[in-house]
Motif scaffolding. Structure first.
Motif, mmCIF file in Angstrom:
data_model
loop_
_atom_site.group_PDB
_atom_site.id
_atom_site.type_symbol
_atom_site.label_atom_id
_atom_site.label_comp_id
_atom_site.label_asym_id
_atom_site.label_seq_id
_atom_site.Cartn_x
_atom_site.Cartn_y
_atom_site.Cartn_z
ATOM 1 N N TYR A 1 0.819 -1.210 0.000
ATOM 2 C CA TYR A 1 0.000 0.000 0.000
ATOM 3 C C TYR A 1 0.852 1.259 0.000
ATOM 4 O O TYR A 1 1.943 1.299 0.581
ATOM 5 C CB TYR A 1 -0.953 -0.015 1.190
ATOM 6 C CG TYR A 1 -1.759 -1.287 1.230
ATOM 7 C CD1 TYR A 1 -2.647 -1.609 0.197
ATOM 8 C CD2 TYR A 1 -1.599 -2.207 2.262
ATOM 9 C CE1 TYR A 1 -3.370 -2.786 0.212
ATOM 10 C CE2 TYR A 1 -2.309 -3.397 2.280
ATOM 11 C CZ TYR A 1 -3.194 -3.677 1.262
ATOM 12 O OH TYR A 1 -3.892 -4.859 1.262
ATOM 13 N N LYS A 2 0.323 2.290 -0.650
ATOM 14 C CA LYS A 2 1.048 3.538 -0.828
ATOM 15 C C LYS A 2 0.163 4.729 -0.457
ATOM 16 O O LYS A 2 -1.061 4.620 -0.401
ATOM 17 C CB LYS A 2 1.498 3.701 -2.286
ATOM 18 C CG LYS A 2 2.199 2.488 -2.879
ATOM 19 C CD LYS A 2 3.549 2.251 -2.244
ATOM 20 C CE LYS A 2 4.241 1.044 -2.898
ATOM 21 N NZ LYS A 2 5.552 0.757 -2.259
ATOM 22 N N TYR B 1 -4.596 0.288 11.505
ATOM 23 C CA TYR B 1 -6.032 0.144 11.259
ATOM 24 C C TYR B 1 -6.336 0.179 9.766
ATOM 25 O O TYR B 1 -7.122 -0.624 9.256
ATOM 26 C CB TYR B 1 -6.788 1.260 11.979
ATOM 27 C CG TYR B 1 -8.280 1.030 12.052
ATOM 28 C CD1 TYR B 1 -8.832 0.285 13.098
ATOM 29 C CD2 TYR B 1 -9.142 1.534 11.079
ATOM 30 C CE1 TYR B 1 -10.194 0.058 13.175
ATOM 31 C CE2 TYR B 1 -10.504 1.319 11.143
ATOM 32 C CZ TYR B 1 -11.024 0.585 12.190
ATOM 33 O OH TYR B 1 -12.383 0.355 12.254
ATOM 34 N N THR B 2 -5.693 1.104 9.062
ATOM 35 C CA THR B 2 -5.890 1.206 7.616
ATOM 36 C C THR B 2 -5.412 -0.044 6.906
ATOM 37 O O THR B 2 -6.089 -0.566 6.012
ATOM 38 C CB THR B 2 -5.140 2.435 7.066
ATOM 39 O OG1 THR B 2 -5.687 3.612 7.666
ATOM 40 C CG2 THR B 2 -5.247 2.530 5.564
ATOM 41 N N HIS B 3 -4.256 -0.531 7.304
ATOM 42 C CA HIS B 3 -3.710 -1.755 6.702
ATOM 43 C C HIS B 3 -4.679 -2.922 6.899
ATOM 44 O O HIS B 3 -4.906 -3.716 5.977
ATOM 45 C CB HIS B 3 -2.357 -2.084 7.331
ATOM 46 C CG HIS B 3 -1.621 -3.193 6.657
ATOM 47 N ND1 HIS B 3 -0.799 -2.989 5.578
ATOM 48 C CD2 HIS B 3 -1.601 -4.538 6.904
ATOM 49 C CE1 HIS B 3 -0.297 -4.152 5.179
ATOM 50 N NE2 HIS B 3 -0.763 -5.104 5.973
ATOM 51 N N GLY B 4 -5.286 -3.002 8.084
ATOM 52 C CA GLY B 4 -6.238 -4.076 8.349
ATOM 53 C C GLY B 4 -7.463 -3.995 7.463
ATOM 54 O O GLY B 4 -7.947 -5.021 6.961
ATOM 55 N N ALA C 1 -12.118 -2.375 2.250
ATOM 56 C CA ALA C 1 -11.996 -1.135 1.495
ATOM 57 C C ALA C 1 -10.973 -1.318 0.383
ATOM 58 O O ALA C 1 -10.039 -2.123 0.506
ATOM 59 C CB ALA C 1 -11.570 0.015 2.407
ATOM 60 N N ASP C 2 -11.161 -0.563 -0.694
ATOM 61 C CA ASP C 2 -10.185 -0.541 -1.783
ATOM 62 C C ASP C 2 -9.191 0.600 -1.603
ATOM 63 O O ASP C 2 -8.050 0.529 -2.032
ATOM 64 C CB ASP C 2 -10.895 -0.371 -3.135
ATOM 65 C CG ASP C 2 -11.857 -1.517 -3.425
ATOM 66 O OD1 ASP C 2 -11.521 -2.670 -3.088
ATOM 67 O OD2 ASP C 2 -12.938 -1.260 -3.982
ATOM 68 N N LYS C 3 -9.662 1.675 -0.972
ATOM 69 C CA LYS C 3 -8.838 2.827 -0.649
ATOM 70 C C LYS C 3 -9.274 3.322 0.729
ATOM 71 O O LYS C 3 -10.394 3.058 1.159
ATOM 72 C CB LYS C 3 -9.009 3.963 -1.665
ATOM 73 C CG LYS C 3 -8.619 3.607 -3.085
ATOM 74 C CD LYS C 3 -8.875 4.795 -4.015
ATOM 75 C CE LYS C 3 -8.504 4.465 -5.448
ATOM 76 N NZ LYS C 3 -8.744 5.622 -6.369
ATOM 77 N N LEU D 1 -5.035 15.183 5.898
ATOM 78 C CA LEU D 1 -5.665 14.006 5.315
ATOM 79 C C LEU D 1 -4.785 13.436 4.212
ATOM 80 O O LEU D 1 -4.120 14.185 3.479
ATOM 81 C CB LEU D 1 -7.039 14.342 4.728
ATOM 82 C CG LEU D 1 -8.124 14.823 5.698
ATOM 83 C CD1 LEU D 1 -9.441 14.998 4.946
ATOM 84 C CD2 LEU D 1 -8.300 13.864 6.861
ATOM 85 N N TYR D 2 -4.803 12.115 4.079
ATOM 86 C CA TYR D 2 -4.044 11.454 3.018
ATOM 87 C C TYR D 2 -4.816 10.230 2.520
ATOM 88 O O TYR D 2 -5.622 9.636 3.248
ATOM 89 C CB TYR D 2 -2.646 11.059 3.508
ATOM 90 C CG TYR D 2 -2.631 10.168 4.728
ATOM 91 C CD1 TYR D 2 -2.544 8.787 4.619
ATOM 92 C CD2 TYR D 2 -2.702 10.717 6.011
ATOM 93 C CE1 TYR D 2 -2.537 7.967 5.738
ATOM 94 C CE2 TYR D 2 -2.697 9.905 7.137
ATOM 95 C CZ TYR D 2 -2.605 8.539 6.992
ATOM 96 O OH TYR D 2 -2.600 7.734 8.109
ATOM 97 N N MET D 3 -4.566 9.876 1.261
ATOM 98 C CA MET D 3 -5.256 8.742 0.643
ATOM 99 C C MET D 3 -4.309 7.561 0.517
ATOM 100 O O MET D 3 -3.187 7.701 0.003
ATOM 101 C CB MET D 3 -5.780 9.125 -0.737
ATOM 102 C CG MET D 3 -6.592 8.026 -1.410
ATOM 103 S SD MET D 3 -8.208 7.739 -0.630
ATOM 104 C CE MET D 3 -9.163 9.084 -1.349
ATOM 105 N N VAL D 4 -4.757 6.410 0.992
ATOM 106 C CA VAL D 4 -3.960 5.182 0.911
ATOM 107 C C VAL D 4 -4.560 4.273 -0.152
ATOM 108 O O VAL D 4 -5.758 3.963 -0.125
ATOM 109 C CB VAL D 4 -3.933 4.451 2.270
ATOM 110 C CG1 VAL D 4 -3.058 3.201 2.171
ATOM 111 C CG2 VAL D 4 -3.408 5.376 3.363
ATOM 112 N N THR D 5 -3.730 3.855 -1.112
ATOM 113 C CA THR D 5 -4.168 2.999 -2.215
ATOM 114 C C THR D 5 -3.069 1.965 -2.487
ATOM 115 O O THR D 5 -2.114 1.842 -1.721
ATOM 116 C CB THR D 5 -4.397 3.838 -3.492
ATOM 117 O OG1 THR D 5 -3.130 4.303 -3.989
ATOM 118 C CG2 THR D 5 -5.296 5.040 -3.211
ATOM 119 N N LYS D 6 -3.202 1.260 -3.591
ATOM 120 C CA LYS D 6 -2.161 0.323 -3.994
ATOM 121 C C LYS D 6 -1.134 0.980 -4.906
ATOM 122 O O LYS D 6 -0.120 0.367 -5.248
ATOM 123 C CB LYS D 6 -2.778 -0.891 -4.688
ATOM 124 C CG LYS D 6 -3.533 -1.804 -3.736
ATOM 125 C CD LYS D 6 -3.992 -3.069 -4.429
ATOM 126 C CE LYS D 6 -4.671 -4.020 -3.437
ATOM 127 N NZ LYS D 6 -5.127 -5.277 -4.086
#
Length: 210
Positions: free
Chosen positions: A6-7, A155-158, A165-167, A184-189
């Protein structure tokens, strides 16, 4: 050790009358209070959402941080996309709670305002963002003594690993009287920044030391 898949694709900061996206200052309006400043942000980014003016200050802050991140961070949102929201702060909805208390403490003129009462939960700001962007995913609002990148990361990784979630749009949204701070930041692949606690904390600090 398996690489983290994840990035962080983009991030936004609103603090002390400045707005930055991915470390670049986009807007700065000095010498005005928060209500005037956030209204200027709304106008600068050509936001068209009349309900904004009925929100409490915490929701306005979170709403505009998400709006700017999505627009200027070039985050393409697809209809019904599974994007979770994970927010946090220190003061919960204290700023609005005080306004609600003021509306009921005078027993001779007792009349609690429903328009204020509806915002006496901190997670309402996530509801405003979800309505705006048609998000129906999981959302959580955590209260910490200070910014907690380790917990947000885990928590986000989980959520992503479990397929909930996808993002994930996550971060810190704090407002108490004249002090405010949204990160705020967006975590995606896909993205230019590794997603881990150290990177999140570095962005949180760097995004204001500019």
């Amino acid at each position: 050790m398996k690489d983290n898949p994840y990035k962080i694709s983009a991030y936004c900061r609103i603090k002390e009358q400045r707005v930055s996206v991915n470390g670049e200052i986009i807007l700065e309006n000095s010498g005005i209070d928060f209500p005037a400043f956030i209204k200027s942000v709304y106008k600068y980014f050509d936001t068209d959402y009349p309900k904004f003016f009925k929100m409490d200050n915490l929701s306005k802050l979170a709403f505009m941080a998400a709006e700017i991140l999505i627009k200027r961070g070039k985050i393409g949102l697809e209809k019904n996309q599974n994007i979770a929201l994970v927010f946090s702060n220190r003061a919960s909805s204290l700023d609005t709670d005080r306004k609600h208390e003021d509306s009921i403490k005078d027993l001779d003129r007792y009349y609690p305002s429903p328009a204020i009462f509806v915002y006496t939960l901190p997670n309402i700001c996530m509801g405003e963002i979800s309505i705006r962007h048609h998000l129906y995913s999981e959302n959580s609002f955590f209260i910490f003594d200070e910014f907690n990148p380790g917990y947000l990361n885990d928590y986000t990784h989980g959520l992503l690993e479990d397929g909930k979630a996808d993002k994930v749009l996550c971060g810190w949204v704090e407002l108490e009287e004249d002090a405010y701070d949204a990160f705020l930041y967006m975590v995606t692949k896909n993205g230019p920044i590794e997603h881990n606690a150290e990177a999140i904390n570095r962005l949180y600090k760097r995004s204001w030391e500019i």
